[in-house]
Design a protein around this motif. Structure first.
Motif, PDB file in Angstrom:
ATOM      1  N   LEU A 187       1.006  -0.795  -0.138  1.00  0.00           N
ATOM      2  CA  LEU A 187       0.308   0.228  -0.021  1.00  0.00           C
ATOM      3  C   LEU A 187       0.665   1.213   0.213  1.00  0.00           C
ATOM      4  O   LEU A 187       1.631   1.419   0.731  1.00  0.00           O
ATOM      5  N   ILE A 188       0.834   1.994  -1.280  1.00  0.00           N
ATOM      6  CA  ILE A 188       1.415   3.378  -1.114  1.00  0.00           C
ATOM      7  C   ILE A 188       0.386   4.434  -1.290  1.00  0.00           C
ATOM      8  O   ILE A 188      -0.887   4.443  -1.510  1.00  0.00           O
ATOM      9  N   GLY A 189       0.788   5.453  -0.407  1.00  0.00           N
ATOM     10  CA  GLY A 189      -0.081   6.543  -0.524  1.00  0.00           C
ATOM     11  C   GLY A 189       0.017   6.580  -2.144  1.00  0.00           C
ATOM     12  O   GLY A 189       0.905   7.496  -2.620  1.00  0.00           O
ATOM     13  N   PHE A 190      -0.537   8.185  -2.051  1.00  0.00           N
ATOM     14  CA  PHE A 190      -0.810   9.154  -3.590  1.00  0.00           C
ATOM     15  C   PHE A 190       0.824  10.266  -3.514  1.00  0.00           C
ATOM     16  O   PHE A 190       1.596  10.197  -4.587  1.00  0.00           O
ATOM     17  N   ALA A 191       1.599  10.932  -2.401  1.00  0.00           N
ATOM     18  CA  ALA A 191       3.456  11.052  -2.648  1.00  0.00           C
ATOM     19  C   ALA A 191       4.224  10.247  -2.964  1.00  0.00           C
ATOM     20  O   ALA A 191       4.719  10.828  -4.253  1.00  0.00           O
ATOM     21  N   ALA A 192       3.265   8.969  -3.297  1.00  0.00           N
ATOM     22  CA  ALA A 192       4.390   7.831  -3.202  1.00  0.00           C
ATOM     23  C   ALA A 192       4.230   7.882  -5.275  1.00  0.00           C
ATOM     24  O   ALA A 192       5.083   7.255  -5.936  1.00  0.00           O
ATOM     25  N   PRO A 234      -6.602  10.233  -4.597  1.00  0.00           N
ATOM     26  CA  PRO A 234      -7.814  11.246  -5.289  1.00  0.00           C
ATOM     27  C   PRO A 234      -9.008  10.470  -6.653  1.00  0.00           C
ATOM     28  O   PRO A 234      -8.502  10.386  -7.496  1.00  0.00           O
ATOM     29  N   TRP A 235     -10.193  10.455  -6.978  1.00  0.00           N
ATOM     30  CA  TRP A 235     -10.994  10.485  -7.763  1.00  0.00           C
ATOM     31  C   TRP A 235     -10.692  10.796  -8.700  1.00  0.00           C
ATOM     32  O   TRP A 235     -10.063   9.799 -10.090  1.00  0.00           O
ATOM     33  N   GLN A 236     -11.028  12.213  -8.451  1.00  0.00           N
ATOM     34  CA  GLN A 236     -10.165  12.702  -9.996  1.00  0.00           C
ATOM     35  C   GLN A 236      -9.262  12.289 -10.758  1.00  0.00           C
ATOM     36  O   GLN A 236      -9.135  12.502 -11.971  1.00  0.00           O
ATOM     37  N   SER A 237      -8.385  12.052  -9.652  1.00  0.00           N
ATOM     38  CA  SER A 237      -7.024  11.901 -10.760  1.00  0.00           C
ATOM     39  C   SER A 237      -6.917  10.119 -11.127  1.00  0.00           C
ATOM     40  O   SER A 237      -6.128  10.203 -12.281  1.00  0.00           O
ATOM     41  N   ILE A 238      -7.865   9.552 -11.078  1.00  0.00           N
ATOM     42  CA  ILE A 238      -7.911   8.253 -11.216  1.00  0.00           C
ATOM     43  C   ILE A 238      -7.721   7.615 -12.862  1.00  0.00           C
ATOM     44  O   ILE A 238      -6.946   7.199 -13.457  1.00  0.00           O
ATOM     45  N   LEU A 239      -8.790   8.114 -13.675  1.00  0.00           N
ATOM     46  CA  LEU A 239      -8.803   7.453 -14.526  1.00  0.00           C
ATOM     47  C   LEU A 239      -7.794   8.681 -15.556  1.00  0.00           C
ATOM     48  O   LEU A 239      -7.338   8.061 -16.843  1.00  0.00           O
ATOM     49  N   PRO A 240      -7.572   9.714 -15.765  1.00  0.00           N
ATOM     50  CA  PRO A 240      -6.201  10.052 -16.053  1.00  0.00           C
ATOM     51  C   PRO A 240      -5.173   9.788 -16.010  1.00  0.00           C
ATOM     52  O   PRO A 240      -4.344   9.355 -16.378  1.00  0.00           O
ATOM     53  N   GLN A 270     -20.539  12.704  -5.079  1.00  0.00           N
ATOM     54  CA  GLN A 270     -19.210  12.703  -5.320  1.00  0.00           C
ATOM     55  C   GLN A 270     -18.997  13.273  -5.943  1.00  0.00           C
ATOM     56  O   GLN A 270     -19.344  12.990  -7.450  1.00  0.00           O
ATOM     57  N   LYS A 271     -17.746  14.382  -5.590  1.00  0.00           N
ATOM     58  CA  LYS A 271     -17.978  15.378  -7.510  1.00  0.00           C
ATOM     59  C   LYS A 271     -16.976  13.792  -8.671  1.00  0.00           C
ATOM     60  O   LYS A 271     -16.730  13.273  -7.937  1.00  0.00           O
ATOM     61  N   GLY A 272     -17.462  14.112 -10.037  1.00  0.00           N
ATOM     62  CA  GLY A 272     -16.615  13.909 -10.859  1.00  0.00           C
ATOM     63  C   GLY A 272     -17.863  12.443 -10.957  1.00  0.00           C
ATOM     64  O   GLY A 272     -16.495  11.317 -11.777  1.00  0.00           O
ATOM     65  N   SER A 273     -18.290  11.373  -9.869  1.00  0.00           N
ATOM     66  CA  SER A 273     -19.521  10.442 -10.590  1.00  0.00           C
ATOM     67  C   SER A 273     -20.361  11.058 -11.202  1.00  0.00           C
ATOM     68  O   SER A 273     -21.435  11.086 -11.462  1.00  0.00           O
ATOM     69  N   ALA A 274     -20.277   9.078 -11.611  1.00  0.00           N
ATOM     70  CA  ALA A 274     -21.827   9.304 -12.225  1.00  0.00           C
ATOM     71  C   ALA A 274     -23.187   9.364 -11.605  1.00  0.00           C
ATOM     72  O   ALA A 274     -23.735   9.558 -11.701  1.00  0.00           O
ATOM     73  N   GLN A 275     -23.329   8.797  -9.989  1.00  0.00           N
ATOM     74  CA  GLN A 275     -24.124   8.740  -9.371  1.00  0.00           C
ATOM     75  C   GLN A 275     -24.533  10.752  -9.697  1.00  0.00           C
ATOM     76  O   GLN A 275     -25.226  10.911  -8.990  1.00  0.00           O
ATOM     77  N   LEU A 276     -23.240  11.283  -9.439  1.00  0.00           N
ATOM     78  CA  LEU A 276     -23.564  12.420  -9.532  1.00  0.00           C
ATOM     79  C   LEU A 276     -25.023  13.539 -10.651  1.00  0.00           C
ATOM     80  O   LEU A 276     -25.340  14.165  -9.976  1.00  0.00           O
ATOM     81  N   GLU A 277     -23.598  12.581 -11.432  1.00  0.00           N
ATOM     82  CA  GLU A 277     -24.850  13.101 -13.170  1.00  0.00           C
ATOM     83  C   GLU A 277     -26.393  12.793 -13.157  1.00  0.00           C
ATOM     84  O   GLU A 277     -27.375  12.814 -13.283  1.00  0.00           O
ATOM     85  N   GLN A 278     -26.669  11.655 -12.321  1.00  0.00           N
ATOM     86  CA  GLN A 278     -27.837  11.181 -12.057  1.00  0.00           C
ATOM     87  C   GLN A 278     -28.926  11.789 -11.000  1.00  0.00           C
ATOM     88  O   GLN A 278     -30.390  12.224 -11.738  1.00  0.00           O
ATOM     89  N   LEU A 279     -27.918  11.532  -9.903  1.00  0.00           N
ATOM     90  CA  LEU A 279     -29.217  13.512  -9.125  1.00  0.00           C
ATOM     91  C   LEU A 279     -29.503  14.127  -9.306  1.00  0.00           C
ATOM     92  O   LEU A 279     -30.169  14.641  -9.478  1.00  0.00           O
ATOM     93  N   LYS A 280     -28.320  14.720 -10.689  1.00  0.00           N
ATOM     94  CA  LYS A 280     -28.543  16.360 -11.124  1.00  0.00           C
ATOM     95  C   LYS A 280     -30.018  16.119 -12.066  1.00  0.00           C
ATOM     96  O   LYS A 280     -30.118  16.834 -12.438  1.00  0.00           O
ATOM     97  N   GLU A 310      -9.456   4.883  -4.988  1.00  0.00           N
ATOM     98  CA  GLU A 310      -9.584   5.306  -4.001  1.00  0.00           C
ATOM     99  C   GLU A 310     -10.388   5.134  -2.754  1.00  0.00           C
ATOM    100  O   GLU A 310     -11.151   4.867  -2.493  1.00  0.00           O
ATOM    101  N   MET A 311      -9.573   5.083  -1.860  1.00  0.00           N
ATOM    102  CA  MET A 311      -9.787   4.259  -0.643  1.00  0.00           C
ATOM    103  C   MET A 311     -10.656   4.975   0.517  1.00  0.00           C
ATOM    104  O   MET A 311     -10.132   4.770   1.387  1.00  0.00           O
TER     105      MET A 311
END
Length: 272
Positions: free
Chosen positions: A5-10, A80-86, A146-156, A41-42
């Motif tokens: 397990l390593i963190g974001f900084a690594a 962070p979730w926003q950085s995973i797919l990029p 959650q920002k960037g999630s498909a659930q947010l778009e469905q909520l909107k 994202e844990m």
């Protein structure tokens, strides 16, 4: 099997070595290294969570079994979730073992595995809040997702059908949204049904589910790079998932975390 397990900084330290690693025979490359590097994202219980600094959850347990089937070690990254797919597209790691909602738009860009979870949107409210008994009752109320999630778009989209619409608020992660719900700063949180159910089960005096879920049925899958790059890897992971369907490991892991096992398709769902 050893899991690191390593963190974001690594990530910065490993990204240069991993960049450009994806190619048409990604599976062979991973097997040659003897290790697959997977990012999530844990902070998305019960799929991904940190307990005293240790990575746990449905996706941890399932993907650890997948790595065994592949015959490699697994190194998990916490991002962070926003950085995973990029990050996946930039070649900073091999694979995404986060629960990513399977959508038609995302399928144009990435290769998905078979479903590993139910992503249908549901609401959680503060326990004892009688003003919300069904999804439509969030009209005019502050609701987080959650920002960037498909659930947010469905909520909107759902909010736009209400009069007045809900006051939709975006959060970096779902833990922050639940904290605001507990503090009374918002009246509901929208996210996947398993996630909201887990929050209600873990803290029954604080949160309650609002049923039924709303929107069309959705599923979570794991994600590889697009095009031909990850197809051999995806095929091998799908074989492992089907094996876990058959031998009961998938059911047992879901029951461990959810108290029940969702009915997940063994073929790719038709998404629109």
């Amino acid at each position: 099997m050893k899991s690191k397990l390593i963190g974001f900084a690594a990530v910065v330290g490993v990204s240069l070595g991993l960049a450009g690693a994806a190619h048409a025979d990604q599976l062979a490359d991973i097997k040659a290294k003897g290790k697959i590097t997977a990012a999530t994202e844990m902070h998305y219980a019960p799929f991904d969570l940190l307990v005293d600094g240790k990575y746990e959850g449905i996706c941890h347990d399932l993907f650890t079994e997948v790595a065994k089937e592949l015959g490699v070690e697994v190194e998990f990254l916490d991002l962070p979730w926003q950085s995973i797919l990029p990050g996946l597209e930039a070649g900073k790691f091999d694979f995404v073992n986060a629960p990513v909602t399977i959508t038609a738009e995302r399928m144009k860009r990435y290769n998905f595995t078979l479903p590993i979870g139910n992503a249908t949107v549901a609401l959680a409210k503060k326990a004892g809040d009688d003003s919300i008994s069904k999804p439509e009752d969030i009209a005019g109320k502050a609701v987080g997702s959650q920002k960037g999630s498909a659930q947010l778009e469905q909520l909107k989209a759902f909010s736009a059908t209400l009069n007045p619409p809900a006051d939709v608020r975006e959060y970096v992660n779902i833990d922050e949204a639940l904290a605001d719900l507990a503090a009374g700063r918002i009246q509901a949180v929208a996210n996947s049904m398993p996630l909201m159910g887990y929050a209600a089960v873990q803290r029954p005096g604080l949160f309650e589910m609002v049923m039924p879920p709303f929107g069309t049925p959705k599923y979570f899958g794991w994600v590889g790079t697009g095009g031909e790059d990850s197809k051999t890897l995806i095929a091998a992971i799908n074989d492992a998932i089907l094996k876990m369907h058959e031998d009961g490991r998938l059911k047992a892991i879901n029951e461990k975390w959810l108290g029940t096992s969702p009915d997940l398709p063994t073929t790719m769902p038709d998404v629109k």
